[in-house]
Enzyme design. Structure first.
Site, PDB file in Angstrom:
ATOM      1  N   ILE A 160     -23.684   2.276 -29.285  1.00  0.00           N
ATOM      2  CA  ILE A 160     -22.521   3.115 -29.557  1.00  0.00           C
ATOM      3  C   ILE A 160     -21.285   2.212 -29.661  1.00  0.00           C
ATOM      4  O   ILE A 160     -21.121   1.280 -28.891  1.00  0.00           O
ATOM      5  CB  ILE A 160     -22.309   4.134 -28.410  1.00  0.00           C
ATOM      6  N   SER A 161     -20.384   2.533 -30.589  1.00  0.00           N
ATOM      7  CA  SER A 161     -19.120   1.825 -30.755  1.00  0.00           C
ATOM      8  C   SER A 161     -19.398   0.346 -31.040  1.00  0.00           C
ATOM      9  O   SER A 161     -20.179   0.039 -31.942  1.00  0.00           O
ATOM     10  CB  SER A 161     -18.231   2.052 -29.526  1.00  0.00           C
ATOM     11  N   PHE A 162     -18.804  -0.580 -30.281  1.00  0.00           N
ATOM     12  CA  PHE A 162     -19.084  -2.001 -30.480  1.00  0.00           C
ATOM     13  C   PHE A 162     -20.581  -2.290 -30.316  1.00  0.00           C
ATOM     14  O   PHE A 162     -21.111  -3.258 -30.854  1.00  0.00           O
ATOM     15  CB  PHE A 162     -18.251  -2.838 -29.501  1.00  0.00           C
TER      16      PHE A 162
END
Length: 182
Positions: A160-162
């Site tokens: 998730i995300s980075f």
């Protein structure tokens, strides 16, 4: 039980959100205490959940990575496993609400974890991010494959995300991962 679980989960998320906004000053002493309250209230809720949510410690280079094993039920049946990690500012507790609850409802066991640079690993152990995320994920997969509830041929990784950068890099090196979601 239902109300207590609901309110503990809500409290955990409120503390997590408050802690996120404290990071404008990395030296703010409230960061660690607020983060701990988020973890503590999440664990209280987990004890009341309709399915097992088990705190785990994953061996990694002389220390441990914290996480949660979220199971469909207590049957110990082998099921596909979704391994999930966040990016820069997420926590394993947050991932439960984002991913694990939904995956468990669909028949997947889920292993949430925090690696170097994330959650309790950066806050307590002071271990920063590292470029070779595949080393981290290898340790997590090694641990996961010791669990009786895991179908060893059906392991997926989600970042998730980075983590959307970290997960594909790990999957490029870790051949036991059959699917990757960035």
């Amino acid at each position: 039980k239902i109300s207590a679980r609901q309110e503990f989960f809500k409290s955990s998320n409120y503390y997590r959100t408050a802690e996120f906004f404290l990071h404008t000053d990395p030296g703010d002493p409230r960061i660690l205490s607020t983060w701990r309250k988020s973890v503590d209230t999440f664990r209280k809720a987990a004890k009341l959940a309709n399915h097992p949510i088990i705190p785990v410690e994953i061996p990694f280079e002389g220390t441990v990575l914290p996480g949660y094993l979220c199971l469909v039920d207590g049957s110990r049946a082998r099921r596909p496993l979704l391994v999930v990690h966040s990016g820069f500012d997420g926590t394993a507790e947050e991932l439960y609400f984002e991913v694990a609850w939904f995956a468990v409802q669909r028949g997947f066991n889920v292993l949430l974890f925090e690696g170097p640079g994330q959650g309790g690993v950066i806050r307590v152990q002071k271990l920063p991010f590292r470029h070779d995320w595949e080393t981290v994920v290898k340790a997590v997969v090694d641990y996961a494959l010791t669990l009786k509830q895991v179908d060893q041929k059906r392991v997926a990784l989600m970042g998730i995300s980075f983590g959307g950068y970290l997960a594909p890099r790990a999957a490029a090196f870790e051949k036991r991962i059959m699917a990757c979601i960035a």
